[in-house]
Enzyme design. Structure first.
Site, PDB file in Angstrom:
ATOM      1  CB  THR A  83      -0.907  -0.003   1.247  1.00 54.07           C
ATOM      2  OG1 THR A  83      -1.638  -1.233   1.257  1.00 54.07           O
ATOM      3  CG2 THR A  83      -1.880   1.163   1.256  1.00 54.07           C
ATOM      4  N   GLY A 122       2.639  -2.914   8.147  1.00 59.83           N
ATOM      5  CA  GLY A 122       2.938  -3.217   9.545  1.00 59.83           C
ATOM      6  C   GLY A 122       4.360  -3.738   9.679  1.00 59.83           C
ATOM      7  CD  GLU A 369      -4.000  -9.068   3.884  1.00 54.81           C
ATOM      8  OE1 GLU A 369      -4.197  -9.152   2.664  1.00 54.81           O
ATOM      9  OE2 GLU A 369      -2.869  -9.070   4.398  1.00 54.81           O
TER      10      GLU A 369
HETATM   11  C1  LIG Z   1      -8.200  -6.928  23.795  1.00 59.75           C
HETATM   12  C2  LIG Z   1      -7.060  -7.013  22.865  1.00 59.75           C
HETATM   13  C3  LIG Z   1      -7.371  -7.913  21.739  1.00 59.75           C
HETATM   14  C4  LIG Z   1      -6.209  -8.145  20.830  1.00 59.75           C
HETATM   15  C5  LIG Z   1      -6.666  -9.126  19.834  1.00 59.75           C
HETATM   16  C6  LIG Z   1      -5.741  -9.229  18.714  1.00 59.75           C
HETATM   17  C7  LIG Z   1      -6.313 -10.274  17.871  1.00 59.75           C
HETATM   18  C8  LIG Z   1      -5.915 -10.050  16.494  1.00 59.75           C
HETATM   19  C9  LIG Z   1      -6.036 -11.340  15.836  1.00 59.75           C
HETATM   20  C10 LIG Z   1      -5.517 -11.178  14.497  1.00 59.75           C
HETATM   21  C11 LIG Z   1      -4.594 -12.260  14.178  1.00 59.75           C
HETATM   22  C12 LIG Z   1      -3.755 -11.922  13.039  1.00 59.75           C
HETATM   23  C13 LIG Z   1      -4.546 -11.454  11.782  1.00 59.75           C
HETATM   24  C14 LIG Z   1      -3.813 -11.686  10.549  1.00 59.75           C
HETATM   25  C15 LIG Z   1      -2.717 -10.713  10.365  1.00 59.75           C
HETATM   26  C16 LIG Z   1      -3.172  -9.715   9.405  1.00 59.75           C
HETATM   27  C17 LIG Z   1      -2.268  -8.573   9.347  1.00 59.75           C
HETATM   28  C18 LIG Z   1      -2.924  -7.632   8.403  1.00 59.75           C
HETATM   29  C19 LIG Z   1      -1.940  -6.738   7.817  1.00 59.75           C
HETATM   30  C20 LIG Z   1      -2.511  -6.110   6.616  1.00 59.75           C
HETATM   31  C21 LIG Z   1      -1.937  -6.266   5.439  1.00 59.75           C
HETATM   32  C22 LIG Z   1      -2.477  -5.625   4.245  1.00 59.75           C
HETATM   33  O1  LIG Z   1      -3.461  -4.947   4.246  1.00 59.75           O
HETATM   34  S1  LIG Z   1      -1.606  -5.948   2.825  1.00 59.75           S
HETATM   35  C23 LIG Z   1      -2.370  -5.020   1.566  1.00 59.75           C
HETATM   36  C24 LIG Z   1      -3.703  -5.585   1.187  1.00 59.75           C
HETATM   37  N1  LIG Z   1      -4.203  -4.920   0.033  1.00 59.75           N
HETATM   38  C25 LIG Z   1      -5.282  -5.290  -0.572  1.00 59.75           C
HETATM   39  O2  LIG Z   1      -5.954  -6.208  -0.155  1.00 59.75           O
HETATM   40  C26 LIG Z   1      -5.600  -4.572  -1.831  1.00 59.75           C
HETATM   41  C27 LIG Z   1      -6.966  -4.907  -2.353  1.00 59.75           C
HETATM   42  N2  LIG Z   1      -6.972  -4.906  -3.810  1.00 59.75           N
HETATM   43  C28 LIG Z   1      -6.822  -6.027  -4.556  1.00 59.75           C
HETATM   44  O3  LIG Z   1      -6.667  -7.110  -4.038  1.00 59.75           O
HETATM   45  C29 LIG Z   1      -6.878  -5.897  -6.042  1.00 59.75           C
HETATM   46  O4  LIG Z   1      -6.334  -4.770  -6.522  1.00 59.75           O
HETATM   47  C30 LIG Z   1      -8.315  -6.031  -6.551  1.00 59.75           C
HETATM   48  C31 LIG Z   1      -8.730  -7.461  -6.304  1.00 59.75           C
HETATM   49  C32 LIG Z   1      -9.289  -5.141  -5.845  1.00 59.75           C
HETATM   50  C33 LIG Z   1      -8.389  -5.691  -8.050  1.00 59.75           C
HETATM   51  O5  LIG Z   1      -7.245  -6.128  -8.693  1.00 59.75           O
HETATM   52  P1  LIG Z   1      -6.844  -5.750 -10.214  1.00 59.75           P
HETATM   53  O6  LIG Z   1      -7.113  -4.336 -10.477  1.00 59.75           O
HETATM   54  O7  LIG Z   1      -5.518  -6.270 -10.531  1.00 59.75           O
HETATM   55  O8  LIG Z   1      -7.728  -6.684 -10.890  1.00 59.75           O
HETATM   56  P2  LIG Z   1      -9.009  -6.586 -11.687  1.00 59.75           P
HETATM   57  O9  LIG Z   1     -10.119  -6.040 -10.908  1.00 59.75           O
HETATM   58  O10 LIG Z   1      -8.712  -5.955 -13.003  1.00 59.75           O
HETATM   59  O11 LIG Z   1      -9.183  -8.114 -11.841  1.00 59.75           O
HETATM   60  C34 LIG Z   1      -8.360  -8.853 -12.658  1.00 59.75           C
HETATM   61  C35 LIG Z   1      -8.796 -10.268 -12.534  1.00 59.75           C
HETATM   62  O12 LIG Z   1      -8.061 -10.830 -11.466  1.00 59.75           O
HETATM   63  C36 LIG Z   1      -8.927 -11.404 -10.531  1.00 59.75           C
HETATM   64  N3  LIG Z   1      -8.290 -11.327  -9.229  1.00 59.75           N
HETATM   65  C37 LIG Z   1      -8.072 -10.234  -8.489  1.00 59.75           C
HETATM   66  N4  LIG Z   1      -7.456 -10.581  -7.343  1.00 59.75           N
HETATM   67  C38 LIG Z   1      -7.247 -11.907  -7.396  1.00 59.75           C
HETATM   68  C39 LIG Z   1      -6.657 -12.837  -6.516  1.00 59.75           C
HETATM   69  N5  LIG Z   1      -6.177 -12.467  -5.328  1.00 59.75           N
HETATM   70  N6  LIG Z   1      -6.608 -14.106  -6.878  1.00 59.75           N
HETATM   71  C40 LIG Z   1      -7.129 -14.521  -8.054  1.00 59.75           C
HETATM   72  N7  LIG Z   1      -7.719 -13.682  -8.952  1.00 59.75           N
HETATM   73  C41 LIG Z   1      -7.775 -12.401  -8.610  1.00 59.75           C
HETATM   74  C42 LIG Z   1     -10.160 -10.586 -10.657  1.00 59.75           C
HETATM   75  O13 LIG Z   1     -11.264 -11.255 -10.112  1.00 59.75           O
HETATM   76  C43 LIG Z   1     -10.242 -10.409 -12.142  1.00 59.75           C
HETATM   77  O14 LIG Z   1     -10.743 -11.592 -12.701  1.00 59.75           O
HETATM   78  P3  LIG Z   1     -11.538 -11.526 -14.071  1.00 59.75           P
HETATM   79  O15 LIG Z   1     -11.860 -12.965 -14.344  1.00 59.75           O
HETATM   80  O16 LIG Z   1     -10.673 -10.892 -15.099  1.00 59.75           O
HETATM   81  O17 LIG Z   1     -12.764 -10.715 -13.794  1.00 59.75           O
HETATM   82  C1  LIG Z   2      -4.312  -1.571  10.500  1.00 58.58           C
HETATM   83  C2  LIG Z   2      -3.894  -1.643   9.072  1.00 58.58           C
HETATM   84  C3  LIG Z   2      -2.813  -2.420   8.735  1.00 58.58           C
HETATM   85  C4  LIG Z   2      -2.368  -2.457   7.405  1.00 58.58           C
HETATM   86  N1  LIG Z   2      -1.278  -3.204   7.091  1.00 58.58           N
HETATM   87  C5  LIG Z   2      -0.802  -3.185   5.819  1.00 58.58           C
HETATM   88  C6  LIG Z   2       0.379  -3.909   5.469  1.00 58.58           C
HETATM   89  O1  LIG Z   2       0.982  -4.577   6.303  1.00 58.58           O
HETATM   90  N2  LIG Z   2       0.832  -3.834   4.204  1.00 58.58           N
HETATM   91  C7  LIG Z   2       0.193  -3.111   3.247  1.00 58.58           C
HETATM   92  O2  LIG Z   2       0.667  -3.087   2.119  1.00 58.58           O
HETATM   93  N3  LIG Z   2      -0.952  -2.443   3.545  1.00 58.58           N
HETATM   94  C8  LIG Z   2      -1.454  -2.453   4.795  1.00 58.58           C
HETATM   95  N4  LIG Z   2      -2.606  -1.783   5.107  1.00 58.58           N
HETATM   96  C9  LIG Z   2      -3.287  -1.029   4.061  1.00 58.58           C
HETATM   97  C10 LIG Z   2      -4.604  -1.662   3.635  1.00 58.58           C
HETATM   98  O3  LIG Z   2      -4.387  -2.837   2.917  1.00 58.58           O
HETATM   99  C11 LIG Z   2      -5.397  -0.665   2.808  1.00 58.58           C
HETATM  100  O4  LIG Z   2      -5.730   0.412   3.647  1.00 58.58           O
HETATM  101  C12 LIG Z   2      -6.645  -1.320   2.256  1.00 58.58           C
HETATM  102  O5  LIG Z   2      -6.315  -2.207   1.230  1.00 58.58           O
HETATM  103  C13 LIG Z   2      -7.673  -0.289   1.756  1.00 58.58           C
HETATM  104  O6  LIG Z   2      -7.117   0.524   0.801  1.00 58.58           O
HETATM  105  P1  LIG Z   2      -7.203   2.125   0.866  1.00 58.58           P
HETATM  106  O7  LIG Z   2      -6.684   2.538   2.168  1.00 58.58           O
HETATM  107  O8  LIG Z   2      -6.552   2.590  -0.367  1.00 58.58           O
HETATM  108  O9  LIG Z   2      -8.729   2.457   0.829  1.00 58.58           O
HETATM  109  P2  LIG Z   2      -9.495   3.217  -0.328  1.00 58.58           P
HETATM  110  O10 LIG Z   2      -9.524   2.331  -1.533  1.00 58.58           O
HETATM  111  O11 LIG Z   2      -8.976   4.570  -0.497  1.00 58.58           O
HETATM  112  O12 LIG Z   2     -10.944   3.238   0.296  1.00 58.58           O
HETATM  113  C14 LIG Z   2     -11.643   4.418   0.662  1.00 58.58           C
HETATM  114  C15 LIG Z   2     -13.128   4.245   0.357  1.00 58.58           C
HETATM  115  O13 LIG Z   2     -13.325   4.144  -1.055  1.00 58.58           O
HETATM  116  C16 LIG Z   2     -14.116   3.016  -1.365  1.00 58.58           C
HETATM  117  N5  LIG Z   2     -13.671   2.465  -2.665  1.00 58.58           N
HETATM  118  C17 LIG Z   2     -12.396   2.332  -3.118  1.00 58.58           C
HETATM  119  N6  LIG Z   2     -12.385   1.783  -4.333  1.00 58.58           N
HETATM  120  C18 LIG Z   2     -13.657   1.549  -4.675  1.00 58.58           C
HETATM  121  C19 LIG Z   2     -14.292   0.966  -5.817  1.00 58.58           C
HETATM  122  N7  LIG Z   2     -13.603   0.502  -6.850  1.00 58.58           N
HETATM  123  N8  LIG Z   2     -15.629   0.888  -5.825  1.00 58.58           N
HETATM  124  C20 LIG Z   2     -16.347   1.331  -4.772  1.00 58.58           C
HETATM  125  N9  LIG Z   2     -15.805   1.876  -3.653  1.00 58.58           N
HETATM  126  C21 LIG Z   2     -14.481   1.983  -3.603  1.00 58.58           C
HETATM  127  C22 LIG Z   2     -13.870   2.037  -0.231  1.00 58.58           C
HETATM  128  O14 LIG Z   2     -14.982   1.155  -0.084  1.00 58.58           O
HETATM  129  C23 LIG Z   2     -13.723   2.973   0.958  1.00 58.58           C
HETATM  130  O15 LIG Z   2     -15.016   3.266   1.449  1.00 58.58           O
HETATM  131  C24 LIG Z   2      -3.060  -1.727   6.410  1.00 58.58           C
HETATM  132  C25 LIG Z   2      -4.178  -0.952   6.773  1.00 58.58           C
HETATM  133  C26 LIG Z   2      -4.594  -0.913   8.073  1.00 58.58           C
HETATM  134  C27 LIG Z   2      -5.768  -0.065   8.439  1.00 58.58           C
END
Ligand SMILES: CCCCCCCCCCCCCCCCCCC/C=C/C(=O)SCCNC(=O)CCNC(=O)[C@H](O)C(C)(C)COP(=O)(O)OP(=O)(O)OC[C@H]1O[C@@H](n2cnc3c(N)ncnc32)[C@H](O)[C@@H]1OP(=O)(O)O
Ligand SMILES: Cc1cc2nc3c(=O)[nH]c(=O)nc-3n(C[C@H](O)[C@H](O)[C@H](O)COP(=O)(O)OP(=O)(O)OC[C@H]3O[C@@H](n4cnc5c(N)ncnc54)[C@H](O)[C@@H]3O)c2cc1C
Length: 609
Positions: A83, A122, A369
């Site tokens: 991100t 993170g 995620e």
């Molecule tokens: C009281 C105290 C309590 C404490 C308790 C603590 C307890 C806590 C417990 C927790 C335990 C641990 C938890 C686990 C740890 C987690 C840590 C989290 C850290 C966070 C990390 C992150 O956030 S990393 C960054 C994550 N980012 C995202 O997720 C980004 C989201 N976006 C996307 O994934 C993609 O961009 C997309 C899917 C939205 C779109 O992708 P793109 O633009 O490339 O594709 P298209 O839309 O054009 O699609 C193309 C085509 O591909 C298919 N596709 C897309 N993604 C996938 C995939 N992953 N796999 C397979 N295919 C995929 C899509 O469907 C399209 O298909 P078509 O057939 O062409 O339509």
């Molecule tokens: C606690 C925490 C830990 C994280 N850890 C990591 C990490 O370890 N590594 C890492 O790489 N990232 C990490 N991230 C980032 C995280 O993966 C992104 O914040 C997440 O994927 C959402 O993306 P964004 O922030 O760009 O949201 P945005 O996409 O900007 O979303 C803003 C708003 O726009 C809307 N929106 C966006 N696109 C569309 C669409 N196409 N259609 C309709 N609505 C839309 C959403 O629904 C939302 O309401 C973390 C985030 C948090 C909060």
């Protein structure tokens, strides 16, 4: 603790946990358990759940041989830096560049704009020595889109950032404590060079000559690490929901309000149907998410084995299921934790109820995620594709198999006649299938009215998300029913789980009644029979509600809640907690002489005048 103290204490706990894992030693499952008891987000999560899997999934054999032993012994600590400040959801929109320089056989990593700064990863801010960085690959002036690279960030001797790298923590996040134990970070590259062999090249490659060799397998495999984590998040949702429900259920059995005539004993709040109507569906959800989590783990293992054998057929379904269920279960759990806080009345708002921190630490699961709406839109795309292929001879499989019975499901009428029929698994399932299919088909019909499909999709986003959620709810209900059909030891246990299964399904019907009625999946008479049955199920669950949360086997220490104590001794312990507050260290508070006394004295003086 201050932020710095909290951060340092988390380092201490993490390193102690790592020591235990090695010394005892602990298996992978036991280590996961230890992670839960540690109960704090920290750098280990990103190292083990994302950095190591990214190398495993996207690295070549040589890269794995080089990096995994170091990572496995934690001689390097890694994070997952995808991100950026300007883009999170839109991975294809990332701006960081990795330009191949054939002169030096290196990639030059650069952050061309402020919005291209990595932001959020993170473990990045203060701990990681290395990261998997996602950047646009450029060879010979051509942009090949986003690819992964292994990058060293800090000096291994003194931990200082390497020249060309600017790095730090992004600041305090929501809540006191909660996710602030984690050093979510920012990172900028200023023409920072890495050797060519640090591009993760299992999928696509860059040769010594600078030739780009595209992947001969789906490029989406690059997203595999996210799919794997989304799968685990579903089981975690069950754990968090169970925790909140355990607190609210036990407290609801302790708390009494109203209901006594002439000074007799008052009613336990758990006996109010309104309390049951809010609480028991959450209890049922905790169980439902656990079972669907188990199934999703199986699905993920299955797709992983297929991918290893170059069978990519089930990848779209695995993506849709992990994305959709991650989204649905985390949204429901965040809402559920907040509902549990309200179910505990005023005391739920106290920090020592355990609910505020649970909420604060849990709620980002709706965003990380993958934003939950963005993920449901992926499910919607998958559903629209499946509907468009109906009648083409390609039978839908897996979780969309029901769409293969479209002809029947589009015209069937529910045969529910009496309240007990709502305990018939086939009838319940058909109701959910009809609703999900009809919503998907209605979206597809509306889409077909647009000349431009993408424009139509944009216009119908809200309807598409609802159709996706309906499909995900069907999956959860169906996996609960499958669980009941399997072997469950003890007839009593089975009966209790049956009650919970139907509470889960019938409360969804009540909550989404508009969907079920507008798609003619049920009539309003059948809806009221469902409500009648739901009330009866609440009555059956009531005597066992506390046992059903005791079954989660959470210790008081783990729950961290005065309200959810196993012994129910809530009131004396609330006092004990209150007296521990630093404000109660002195009878007269700090600030009295400075502010309160002068104020009161001034009033006294004016009163005398
Ligand atoms: C009281 C105290 C309590 C404490 C308790 C603590 C307890 C806590 C417990 C927790 C335990 C641990 C938890 C686990 C740890 C987690 C840590 C989290 C850290 C966070 C990390 C992150 O956030 S990393 C960054 C994550 N980012 C995202 O997720 C980004 C989201 N976006 C996307 O994934 C993609 O961009 C997309 C899917 C939205 C779109 O992708 P793109 O633009 O490339 O594709 P298209 O839309 O054009 O699609 C193309 C085509 O591909 C298919 N596709 C897309 N993604 C996938 C995939 N992953 N796999 C397979 N295919 C995929 C899509 O469907 C399209 O298909 P078509 O057939 O062409 O339509
Ligand atoms: C606690 C925490 C830990 C994280 N850890 C990591 C990490 O370890 N590594 C890492 O790489 N990232 C990490 N991230 C980032 C995280 O993966 C992104 O914040 C997440 O994927 C959402 O993306 P964004 O922030 O760009 O949201 P945005 O996409 O900007 O979303 C803003 C708003 O726009 C809307 N929106 C966006 N696109 C569309 C669409 N196409 N259609 C309709 N609505 C839309 C959403 O629904 C939302 O309401 C973390 C985030 C948090 C909060």
């Amino acid at each position: 603790m201050t932020r710095k103290e909290l951060f340092k204490n988390t380092l201490r706990k993490s390193v102690h946990a790592w020591k235990l894992i090695n010394e005892l030693p602990l298996s992978d499952d036991e280590s996961l358990m230890l992670r839960h008891f540690m109960d704090q987000p920290g750098f280990l999560d990103l190292h083990w759940r994302m950095f190591v899997p990214a190398i495993k999934g996207q690295g070549t054999e040589e890269q794995k041989q080089k990096w995994l032993p170091l990572a496995n012994k934690m001689q390097i600590i890694g994070c997952y830096a995808q991100t950026e400040l300007g883009h999170g959801s839109n991975v294809q929109g990332l701006e960081t560049t990795a330009t191949f320089d054939p002169q030096t056989d290196q990639f030059i990593l650069h952050s061309p704009t402020q919005t291209s700064s990595k932001w959020w990863p993170g473990g990045l801010g203060k701990v990681s020595t290395h990261a998997v960085i996602y950047a646009r690959l450029i060879t010979d002036g051509k942009d090949h889109g986003v690819h992964g690279f292994i990058v060293q960030l800090r000096n291994m001797d003194d931990h200082s950032p390497l020249p060309g790298i600017t790095i730090g923590d992004i600041g305090v996040k929501f809540g006191n404590g909660a996710y602030n134990s984690m050093d979510n970070g920012f990172l900028m590259f200023d023409k920072f060079c890495i050797p060519r062999d640090q591009m993760l090249m299992r999928l696509s490659k860059v040769t010594r000559e600078g030739k780009y060799v595209p992947s001969d397998v789906p490029r989406q495999l690059m997203y595999g690490t996210m799919v794997s984590v989304r799968q685990t998040i579903v089981s975690n949702a069950s754990i968090a929901m169970a925790r909140a429900v355990c607190i609210a259920t036990r407290y609801s059995a302790v708390r009494r309000q109203f209901g006594s005539q002439n000074g007799g004993i008052e009613t336990q709040v758990i006996d109010y149907k309104t309390q049951q109507n809010r609480l028991f569906p959450l209890l049922a959800s905790a169980y439902a998410f656990r079972f669907v989590g188990e199934w999703l783990k199986w699905l993920y293992t299955d797709v992983t084995q297929r991918l290893e054998a170059s069978d990519f057929a089930t990848l779209p379904e695995a993506h849709a299921c992990t994305a959709g269920l991650k989204s649905m279960t985390t949204s429901a759990t965040s809402d559920g934790i907040e509902e549990c806080r309200k179910l505990c009345g005023g005391h739920g708002y106290l920090w020592c109820s355990g609910l505020p921190e649970l909420f604060a630490v849990y709620v980002p699961a709706c965003t990380y995620e993958g934003d939950n709406v963005v993920l449901q839109l992926q499910v919607a795309r998958f559903l629209m594709k499946t509907v468009s292929q109906l009648g083409s001879g390609k039978a839908p499989a897996g979780t969309t198999a029901y769409m293969g019975r479209a002809k029947h499901l589009l015209q069937c009428r529910s045969s529910i006649r009496k309240a007990e029929d709502w305990l018939n698994p086939a009838m319940v399932l058909e109701t959910f299938e009809a609703r999900a299919l009809r919503m998907a088909v209605s979206c597809a019909n509306n889409l077909s009215k647009f000349e431009n499909q993408e424009q139509g999709f944009s216009e119908l986003l809200a309807d598409l998300v609802e159709a996706a959620i309906a499909h995900c709810q069907l999956i959860v209900v169906s996996k609960f029913i499958v669980k009941l059909e399997g072997e469950i030891k003890g007839k009593g246990v089975k009966n209790q789980l049956k009650n919970l299964c139907y509470i889960y399904a019938l409360h969804l019907i009540h909550k989404h009644l508009g969907d079920f009625l507008s798609t003619n999946s049920i009539t309003s008479e059948q809806a009221s029979l469902a409500n009648h049955q739901l009330r009866s199920l609440y009555t059956q669950v009531r005597p066992n509600a506390v046992a059903l949360v005791d079954a989660f086997d959470y210790t008081d220490h783990y729950l961290g809640s005065v309200l959810g104590r196993y012994d129910g001794n809530v009131y004396p312990k609330l006092f004990e907690e209150a007296l521990k507050d630093p404000l109660n260290d002195t009878v007269v508070p700090d600030g009295y002489h400075e502010y309160i006394r002068p104020l009161i004295k001034q009033h006294l003086r004016s009163a005398r005048l």
